[in-house]
Write a protein that holds these residues in place. Structure first.
Motif, short mmCIF file in Angstrom:
data_model
loop_
_atom_site.label_atom_id
_atom_site.label_comp_id
_atom_site.label_asym_id
_atom_site.label_seq_id
_atom_site.Cartn_x
_atom_site.Cartn_y
_atom_site.Cartn_z
N ARG A 94 0.83 -1.21 0.00
CA ARG A 94 0.00 0.00 0.00
C ARG A 94 0.86 1.25 0.00
O ARG A 94 0.60 2.20 -0.75
CB ARG A 94 -0.92 0.02 1.23
N ALA A 122 -7.34 2.92 0.97
CA ALA A 122 -8.64 2.23 0.95
C ALA A 122 -8.48 0.74 0.65
O ALA A 122 -9.46 0.00 0.68
CB ALA A 122 -9.55 2.86 -0.11
N PHE A 123 -7.26 0.29 0.38
CA PHE A 123 -7.02 -1.12 0.10
C PHE A 123 -7.05 -1.93 1.39
O PHE A 123 -6.99 -1.39 2.49
CB PHE A 123 -5.66 -1.33 -0.58
N MET A 155 -9.17 -7.46 -3.78
CA MET A 155 -8.05 -6.56 -4.06
C MET A 155 -8.10 -6.09 -5.50
O MET A 155 -7.83 -4.93 -5.81
CB MET A 155 -6.73 -7.27 -3.78
N GLU A 190 -10.70 -5.63 -7.32
CA GLU A 190 -11.74 -4.60 -7.43
C GLU A 190 -11.24 -3.27 -6.88
O GLU A 190 -11.55 -2.20 -7.43
CB GLU A 190 -12.98 -5.06 -6.67
N LYS A 191 -10.45 -3.31 -5.81
CA LYS A 191 -9.86 -2.09 -5.25
C LYS A 191 -8.89 -1.45 -6.24
O LYS A 191 -8.86 -0.23 -6.42
CB LYS A 191 -9.16 -2.39 -3.93
N TYR A 192 -8.04 -2.29 -6.85
CA TYR A 192 -7.10 -1.77 -7.84
C TYR A 192 -7.85 -1.14 -9.02
O TYR A 192 -7.44 -0.09 -9.53
CB TYR A 192 -6.20 -2.90 -8.35
N ALA A 234 -9.33 2.23 -8.03
CA ALA A 234 -8.28 3.23 -7.90
C ALA A 234 -7.77 3.66 -9.26
O ALA A 234 -7.52 4.85 -9.51
CB ALA A 234 -7.13 2.68 -7.06
#
Length: 599
Positions: free
Chosen positions: A101, A121-122, A143, A145-147, A150
């Motif tokens: 992160r 937010a990860f 993860m 989906e987070k990437y 972002a």
């Protein structure tokens, strides 16, 4: 003949673990006694080095070097057999690492000029062994989906900064030509290496086929933004490979490869700065000037003068000393009414300021970290330490703490408060931390069903008296004599790190004994003397050298790294144990410049 003390540590550690493993088949529950592991949440369990993944900062065995502590390079007298040849390279395999992160935030800052820290937010980075920057970490569906989220936000925000990101003027050279140039230049920075022709073509296809609103403010910028979005979700951006050119092995049977100059540049930048290479590193890689130890040492010296190095020093020591857990530390408000979030933050800031002052601004010697009674305090910390404070209410000042009470980082209130329960000090938590993090010894996990609750508070006994049940019970004594004999040395400090001579009306006994730790075995009195012993210990010096290697490599130090480890330690010794010189030795080692190939 050179003999590294790490083998000595490994031999003692192995013997200890075998003895403990046999005895821990029984339960250790007398008087609510906790077991032989400790944590910072008051439950008295150790950190994730005892987790189900089997990782303990080694390769799963009990030797500090990833072996059983009795490898063939040590003769019967414990002397090192010098079988490390200059023209033979044998190193461990370094898998691809996903950026953490912190590394993600720093990289998009330097790549895009974006300082929103989207990786906050990860999911939290997993800690395997002692550190989070580890190759074991994988990408889950969540993860990904987070990437993706972002990448969409970062690429959208980048449109407003497109003039700064583009290396050309699309009006002057044409949009397609400028897009090709952007992909070549920006893509190389995002991947930290030149793009392959098919990679560049694939990104141009993204640009060329992008569907953007024709009535938007700038359709060209919108198509470039989609290229950025694709780059930020690619393995080339999210992972850091260590593949080498794979055309010629550097060791026997071609099972070792030299890393490319671009891979070395990335290793250096993420090790020392926790971010992507700067232009000087890219230029050195392009010129083939990151192949020798001297070339790498010169870049490392330059990089350690940069302010970005401070965060790396903080990160290593926060994780090594378990200060990264201080934000979650709580204390019983009835016993410690002044403990607050502000005090927690001040505790962390003090240790970070002290470590920076020693490692970056001072003599950089490991012993100074363990023995100096100088530190930095605000008014609240000065009151906790019992020293006069003459500064303004919001000012931080350098002070000398009482030499008979404080010596180095292990006696900082932040370290001591983290290694304590909410309502009392914990010899177990403190002893385990010294064994595992300062001596690099592995303690076995607690047996199932054993109570991990600390002894109940009472008005008639000291903490030491309550915890001494560990060593009185023969089932518990074998392991707890190793832990408590060190942990009791910190009994002059309560659960928030305040010094005390009396507890419950009785004199505090801070004496202890170190056992099965090599050359430092013996009795001592109090944490000040213990810190001085540890600061000049070959076992501790070897442990710190190995931990910096683990931090740099992003993986445990294994048996194949033996020659690199020994070379690093020799340089550490020659520098009079300076941390900056240790880091230079680590990044110049074969283990840093090469990688084994998995068969």
């Amino acid at each position: 003949m050179f003999a590294t003390p790490m083998h000595c540590v490994a031999k003692h550690s192995t013997r200890t673990v075998l003895a403990c493993a046999a005895l821990l088949a029984g339960a250790c529950t007398q008087g609510g006694v906790d077991n032989a592991s400790a944590g910072a949440d008051g439950s008295e369990r150790s950190d994730s080095s005892h987790g189900g993944d089997g990782s303990d900062g080694s390769d799963g065995s009990d030797g500090s070097d990833g072996s059983d502590g009795s490898d063939s390079s040590v003769d019967s007298d414990g002397e090192e057999i010098d079988d490390c040849e200059d023209d033979i390279v044998v190193v461990g395999v370094t898998p691809m690492r996903r950026i953490t992160r912190t590394e993600y935030n720093n990289t998009v800052r330097d790549l895009l000029g974006d300082e929103t820290a989207p990786a906050n937010a990860f999911l939290l980075d997993e800690k395997f062994g002692k550190f989070t920057n580890n190759s074991v970490a994988a990408i889950t569906t969540l993860m990904f989906e987070k990437y993706q989220a972002a990448a969409i936000q970062l690429s959208t925000d980048a449109i407003a900064r497109m003039d700064d990101l583009l290396p050309c003027d699309p009006i002057v050279v044409g949009e397609d030509a400028c897009a090709s140039t952007f992909i070549e230049v920006f893509g190389a920075r995002a991947y930290r290496r030149p793009l392959e022709p098919d990679e560049a073509q694939g990104l141009f296809t993204v640009y060329d086929g992008a569907q953007v609103a024709p009535d938007g403010p700038d359709p060209f910028s919108g198509r470039i933004a989609l290229v950025i979005e694709a780059l930020l979700q690619s393995p080339g951006f999210l992972y850091r490979p260590a593949l080498g050119d794979q055309t010629d092995g550097a060791g026997d049977d071609g099972d070792v490869v030299a890393l490319t100059d671009y891979e070395v540049a990335s290793r250096l930048s993420y090790m020392i700065w926790a971010t992507m290479p700067d232009q000087s590193l890219f230029d050195a890689a392009a010129a083939g000037e990151l192949s020798t130890r001297d070339e790498i040492a010169a870049e490392a010296a330059r990089m350690m003068q940069d302010g970005k190095f401070v965060a790396t020093v903080e990160s290593f020591h926060n994780q090594w000393l378990r200060l990264d857990a201080i934000s979650g530390v709580t204390k019983d408000a009835e016993i410690y009414p002044s403990f607050s979030e502000e005090l927690r933050e001040a505790m962390l800031r003090e240790s970070q300021a002290f470590i920076k002052d020693v490692v970056i601004d001072g003599d950089s010697r490991l012993e100074t970290l363990f023995t100096s009674n100088e530190s930095f305090v605000n008014r609240e910390l000065a009151e906790l330490y019992g020293v006069p404070f003459t500064g303004a209410s919001d000012e931080w000042v350098r002070v000398e703490l009482p030499a008979e009470e404080r010596a180095g980082m292990l006696t900082h209130v932040g370290v001591l408060a983290t290694l304590a329960t909410p309502n009392q000090s914990s010899p177990v938590m403190r002893g385990v931390m010294i064994r595992e993090n300062i001596l690099c010894q592995h303690l076995p996990p607690p047996p199932p069903g054993v109570s991990d609750s600390p002894p109940e508070l009472g008005p008639d006994a000291t903490t030491r008296e309550r915890y001494e049940a560990h060593t009185q019970d023969p089932i518990c004594a074998s392991c707890h004599r190793l832990i408590d004999g060190i942990g009791f040395g910190f009994e002059h400090y309560d659960a928030v790190g305040r010094y005390r001579d009396v507890e419950n009306g009785k004199p505090v006994d801070g004496s202890g004994e170190i056992e099965d730790a090599g050359s430092i075995d013996g009795e001592y009195d109090g944490a000040v003397e213990l810190s001085r012993i540890l600061g000049s210990s070959d076992e501790v010096r070897a442990c710190v050298g190995e931990l910096w290697m683990e931090y740099a490599l992003g993986r445990p130090v294994v048996e194949d790294d033996k020659c690199s480890r020994e070379a690093v330690y020799k340089d550490f010794v020659a520098s009079d144990y300076q941390i900056r010189e240790l880091i230079t030795a680590v990044v110049g080692s074969d283990a840093f410049r090469y990688s084994g190939i998995e068969n």
